[in-house]
Design a protein around this motif. Structure first.
Motif, PDB file in Angstrom:
ATOM      1  N   ASN A 155       0.717  -1.430   0.047  1.00 25.12           N
ATOM      2  CA  ASN A 155       0.077   0.081   0.183  1.00 25.12           C
ATOM      3  C   ASN A 155       0.833   1.290   0.052  1.00 25.12           C
ATOM      4  O   ASN A 155       0.637   2.405  -0.584  1.00 25.12           O
ATOM      5  N   GLN A 158       2.128   1.871  -3.409  1.00 29.23           N
ATOM      6  CA  GLN A 158       1.130   2.509  -4.394  1.00 29.23           C
ATOM      7  C   GLN A 158       0.922   3.943  -3.941  1.00 29.23           C
ATOM      8  O   GLN A 158       0.585   4.847  -4.871  1.00 29.23           O
ATOM      9  N   ARG A 159       1.343   4.538  -2.881  1.00 28.78           N
ATOM     10  CA  ARG A 159       0.992   5.866  -2.524  1.00 28.78           C
ATOM     11  C   ARG A 159       2.269   6.733  -2.720  1.00 28.78           C
ATOM     12  O   ARG A 159       2.047   8.185  -2.433  1.00 28.78           O
ATOM     13  N   ASP A 160       3.540   6.305  -2.356  1.00 28.94           N
ATOM     14  CA  ASP A 160       4.427   7.129  -2.306  1.00 28.94           C
ATOM     15  C   ASP A 160       4.978   7.328  -3.654  1.00 28.94           C
ATOM     16  O   ASP A 160       5.310   6.393  -4.500  1.00 28.94           O
ATOM     17  N   ARG A 161       5.115   8.509  -3.902  1.00 27.98           N
ATOM     18  CA  ARG A 161       5.501   9.171  -5.396  1.00 27.98           C
ATOM     19  C   ARG A 161       6.959   8.647  -5.828  1.00 27.98           C
ATOM     20  O   ARG A 161       7.380   8.771  -7.063  1.00 27.98           O
ATOM     21  N   GLN A 190       3.503  -0.345  -9.329  1.00 28.81           N
ATOM     22  CA  GLN A 190       2.387   0.345  -8.062  1.00 28.81           C
ATOM     23  C   GLN A 190       1.054  -0.191  -8.049  1.00 28.81           C
ATOM     24  O   GLN A 190       0.421  -0.066  -7.067  1.00 28.81           O
TER      25      GLN A 190
END
Length: 250
Positions: A155, A158-161, A190
């Motif tokens: 997760n 998926q959220r961390d640029r 991602q």
């Protein structure tokens, strides 16, 4: 200069930490076994399920917290810019936990031994059925808890640029299925939806960040060699051939 990340080293240490959590989980589950009274299964199994559900919540939170610390450390090691707070994965729904435990205990209930639908497992003595139910329950609960850690890393990716993918780290004695997924390396992007794991699986997700280079560990390189030599050319039969190659050459 690109930093190097592998499915060994830190990933192995994270797996050992997660296994430590599940060892404590199993210890506490075995203490709860006394809640099941063989002469009162209908009344006591639901109480046991509720008690185990509470353990899943407690140890799942510990698994997620360990995974978040691991992700933070990997982010620092990758020397990426910007800040990011790892969101802890929510615990599995009560319904999911309950269904898993009901499946594990389904052979406990009295059956008509003359009924053709009654399985050999259901015909076994009650004490044997209790032992088998306990083993199944430990396996499914271990997966539910470890999924909290794996899911937290996935997760976060998926959220961390600054994250671009994740890889799979399998233990030295992992099954052929897990090893086969591990040798693929950092191909899980991602938007990869799910970490494929089975009951008793101790594989971990490894975050890969921008500018990093992923490299298989020595053990995974050997699995990859076995796969390419003995299984890759045989479409549709690769997993079976890979499993046989591990048994014969691993």
């Amino acid at each position: 200069m690109a930093t190097l990340v592998s499915d060994g080293g830190d990933a192995d240490r994270q797996r050992r930490a997660q296994r430590g959590v599940t060892r404590l989980l199993v210890r506490d589950m075995r203490r709860l076994r006394r809640l099941i009274i063989p002469s009162r299964l209908q009344a006591t199994v639901p109480d046991w399920i509720e008690a185990v559900r509470a353990l899943v919540g407690e140890y799942g939170a510990a698994s997620a917290s360990l995974a978040a610390d691991y992700y933070d450390a990997q982010r620092v090691a990758a020397r990426v810019t910007g800040t990011f707070t790892v969101p802890l994965l929510d615990p599995p729904p009560d319904e999911q936990v309950g269904n898993s435990l009901r499946w594990a205990t389904k052979d406990l209930w009295p059956r008509d031994l003359e009924d053709p639908a009654t399985t050999e497992a259901q015909k076994a003595p009650l004490e044997t059925r209790l032992e088998q139910a306990e083993k199944k329950a430990e396996a499914v609960v271990q997966k539910l808890v470890t999924d909290q850690g794996r899911g937290t890393v996935q997760n976060a990716v998926q959220r961390d640029r600054q994250a671009v993918a994740w890889a799979r780290s399998a233990a030295l004695g992992a099954c052929a299925f897990c090893r086969l997924l591990a040798v693929r390396g950092a191909v899980y992007k991602q938007d990869t939806v799910k970490f494929r794991a089975h009951d008793g699986c101790h594989c971990m997700a490894i975050p890969v960040f921008r500018g990093q280079r992923f490299e298989l560990s020595d053990k995974a390189k050997e699995w990859e060699r076995l796969y390419r030599e003995y299984a890759a050319p045989y479409s549709g039969d690769q997993l079976r051939r890979f499993r046989r190659a591990i048994e014969e050459h691993g």
